[in-house]
Design a protein around this motif. Structure first.
Motif, PDB file in Angstrom:
ATOM      1  N   ILE A  43       0.841  -1.203   0.000  1.00 13.69           N
ATOM      2  CA  ILE A  43       0.000   0.000   0.000  1.00 13.69           C
ATOM      3  C   ILE A  43       0.875   1.252   0.000  1.00 13.69           C
ATOM      4  O   ILE A  43       0.613   2.216  -0.724  1.00 13.69           O
ATOM      5  N   ALA A  44       1.966   1.218   0.775  1.00 15.28           N
ATOM      6  CA  ALA A  44       2.866   2.374   0.828  1.00 15.28           C
ATOM      7  C   ALA A  44       3.441   2.683  -0.553  1.00 15.28           C
ATOM      8  O   ALA A  44       3.475   3.843  -0.991  1.00 15.28           O
ATOM      9  N   ALA A  47       0.733   3.929  -2.814  1.00 16.34           N
ATOM     10  CA  ALA A  47       0.273   5.243  -2.360  1.00 16.34           C
ATOM     11  C   ALA A  47       1.204   6.351  -2.837  1.00 16.34           C
ATOM     12  O   ALA A  47       0.742   7.392  -3.314  1.00 16.34           O
ATOM     13  N   VAL A  48       2.508   6.098  -2.747  1.00 19.35           N
ATOM     14  CA  VAL A  48       3.465   7.113  -3.201  1.00 19.35           C
ATOM     15  C   VAL A  48       3.260   7.388  -4.692  1.00 19.35           C
ATOM     16  O   VAL A  48       3.212   8.541  -5.132  1.00 19.35           O
ATOM     17  N   LEU A  50       0.563   6.862  -6.501  1.00 14.19           N
ATOM     18  CA  LEU A  50      -0.712   7.547  -6.743  1.00 14.19           C
ATOM     19  C   LEU A  50      -0.628   9.010  -6.301  1.00 14.19           C
ATOM     20  O   LEU A  50      -1.210   9.889  -6.921  1.00 14.19           O
ATOM     21  N   TRP A  51       0.119   9.252  -5.230  1.00 17.38           N
ATOM     22  CA  TRP A  51       0.280  10.621  -4.732  1.00 17.38           C
ATOM     23  C   TRP A  51       0.956  11.489  -5.799  1.00 17.38           C
ATOM     24  O   TRP A  51       0.505  12.576  -6.139  1.00 17.38           O
TER      25      TRP A  51
END
Lengths: 301, 299
Positions: A43-44, A47-48, A50-51
């Protein structure tokens, strides 16, 4: 007389049978913990990614419009409006030429390394490892010294610099993919009385095709974003749309860099839109390549 | 040692190829095609004093054997005795491994194919090979797998002939009824036994004189094994077959001649112990080592 209950001694066999059961609880905990950790790491990572994408998209989309894709930047960087059409054309053209240089050379080198071997192949392999470690600004400086000082800044010089950046990536990824092709397929082909050259072109390379194309697309994406070697070779040209690669050209990466460091709000807005366009071009190219590399069977005829 | 030095004439091999007319595929209309080709036999294979090396390591030495046309010869022996290596010398494939070296001769119809100036490509057009694990080309359809040798080898066949060649080859390999409606499907979509028969069809399509089989059934189930053994019995009329097998029942079932190889110890060179008619080798071997092996005392 009361019955005394004597516990039967635990036999070795019972110990063995019971052993896994004794640790069942602990193994469940370990399993759940590890699954949780791996999920969190995944997820991390996503997430990065997608961020970054979301951030660039949220700002870039505000300024990205038809105008951006059809116009050149305004003469005064402080002015709003205008676009990066010259950079889009320049990026696609320069990276296209670089790919046309790097892919045939890189694939040939990979075939030499994996299929033929020998002293020359070991040297090529070694030099590839060296080349992959050369900072790209050095590559740019090298092309500047041997080419630009003779013929001036040009898109072609930029393409050569980018080809040098792409070459080791293409060689390495292609060589890895060729090594994955089972030796049995090569032998099957040779045993049919097919020459080695034909075996490589008709059996080995098609079998490795999907992986090779993925590697090439990674190199293309890398080249699309390279700025440093282009500063010293293609230089940039924001006055008009240049399509002749023998003249100095702009690219998206150069324009993003140039606009971002100006300090003008309007120019920085164009840089964000340019960044989003760059991501979109790489994404579209990757998807197209994936679709094209889908395994299809040549027809019976 | 007074045998005349065989001439190395690759051109002769080529003429053998062209001699074979497309008449092999006549009589197609009759649905049933015998696996055997009328009036066509395999080549005579003779191995003389063969030693094979990997680098400086001698893998197998002193192999002398003669395989008559239309015979099935089985090579048996424990792991590491060099039987696969011997097989791979018969089509020159051993020389294709990075450190592979040979001494001695392999004569196919009196041409030493290990001699200088012999084109291995031409040799392999006459010596087909089926491998231990089925290895159809994964990027190709069933149809394309069968004609791969013709198409990639530029064998001068017109593409209009391919349809017939595919049908004949698959029929000979006993696979035609199962795949005739899905020739365009991926070769790798077949089951293991079907894939192996596809590989046999692929080898037959180029019409070799000799067929080498390196444990062709070791990755297959008993029923597929039986199908392939029946196939070997039919093919032997038209092809010289040399088969390496770990399965002694299989050797007893399919072969006319059996050669037993063994290796004295780890890292030492394998050697041919005994060769003879299969019935004698399995009932009354001359050598103690052979008897120990086939009765299961060793190996």
């Amino acid at each position: 007389m009361t019955d005394t209950i004597v516990a039967a001694p635990i036999t070795r066999r019972q110990q063995i049978v019971q052993a896994p059961i004794r640790h069942r609880g602990r193994r469940r905990v370990v399993d759940a913990t590890m699954t949780g950790i791996l999920a969190a790491v995944m997820i991390a990572c996503v997430a990065v990614l997608l961020w970054v994408l979301g951030y660039v998209a949220s700002i870039g989309l505000q300024f990205l419009g038809p105008e951006f894709l059809t116009q050149t930047p305004p003469g005064n960087p402080a002015d709003a409006g205008g676009g990066f059409v010259n950079g889009i054309i320049g990026s696609v053209e320069i990276v296209g030429i670089a790919t046309a240089i790097a892919v045939p050379l890189g694939m040939s080198a990979a075939v030499l390394i994996v299929e033929y071997g020998g002293r020359l192949a070991r040297w090529v392999s070694f030099l590839t490892d060296v080349l992959v470690g050369v900072p790209t600004i050095v590559t740019g400086a090298f092309v500047y010294a041997i080419w630009v000082t003779q013929f001036g800044f040009s898109g072609l010089a930029g393409a050569v610099a980018l080809a040098l950046v792409m070459l080791p990536l293409v060689i390495r990824s292609t060589a890895e993919m060729l090594r994955l092709v089972p030796a049995e397929l090569r032998e099957a082909s040779l045993a049919l009385g097919v020459t080695k050259a034909r075996t490589i072109t008709s059996i080995v390379l098609p079998t490795a095709r999907t992986g090779v194309i993925t590697g090439v697309m990674l190199a293309v994406a890398r080249a699309m974003g390279e700025t440093a070697p282009l500063l010293l070779t293609a230089l940039g040209n924001d006055l008009f749309t240049e399509v002749n690669p023998t003249h100095r050209m702009s690219t998206l990466s150069l324009q993003i860099f140039g606009s971002a460091i100006t300090g003008y709000k309007a120019a920085q807005a164009r840089a964000w839109a340019g960044a989003l366009t760059l991501i979109a071009i790489v994404l579209i190219a990757t998807i197209v390549a994936r679709l094209a590399s889908r395994r299809t069977f040549t027809s019976g005829r | 040692m007074t045998t005349p030095e065989p001439t190395n004439v690759p051109v002769k091999i080529r003429t053998v190829v062209t001699e074979r007319a497309p008449s092999d595929i006549s009589g197609l209309e009759n649905e049933t095609i015998d696996a055997a080709l009328p009036g066509r036999t395999g080549s005579r294979v003779e191995i003389r004093d063969l030693s094979a090396f990997y680098g400086s390591h001698l893998a197998v030495t002193g192999v002398n054997l003669i395989v008559e046309p239309t015979e099935v010869t089985a090579l048996i022996g424990p792991s590491g005795c060099g039987k696969s290596t011997v097989l791979r010398c018969v089509n020159g494939m051993h020389l294709n491994t990075p450190t592979g070296r040979v001494q001695g001769q392999v004569l196919i119809d009196d041409i030493n194919i290990l001699g200088k100036g012999v084109d291995p490509v031409l040799v392999r057009r006459n010596v087909g090979m089926v491998f231990q694990r089925p290895n159809p080309f994964p990027t190709m359809s069933i149809y394309d797998n069968v004609v791969a040798g013709l198409r990639l080898g530029r064998r001068g066949r017109r593409t209009s002939e391919y349809d017939d060649i595919v049908e004949v080859s698959l029929t000979r390999a006993g696979l035609w009824p199962e795949v005739k409606d899905r020739l365009k499907a991926a070769g790798s979509s077949l089951s293991g036994g079907q894939q192996q028969r596809l590989c046999i069809a692929r080898a037959l399509a180029v019409e070799p004189r000799v067929l080498l089989m390196d444990e062709p059934c070791s990755a297959l189930d008993p029923i597929s094994t039986l199908v392939i053994e029946d196939l070997i019995a039919e093919l032997k009329a038209s092809y010289t077959i040399i088969i390496v097998t770990h399965n002694m029942q299989q050797a007893a079932r399919v072969s006319d001649t059996t050669a037993f190889l063994t290796v004295p110890g780890l890292g030492q060179a394998g050697a041919l112990v005994e060769i003879g008619p299969t019935s004698r080798i399995f009932s009354n071997p001359n050598e103690k080592a052979t008897e120990d092996y086939i009765t299961g005392k060793v190996g």
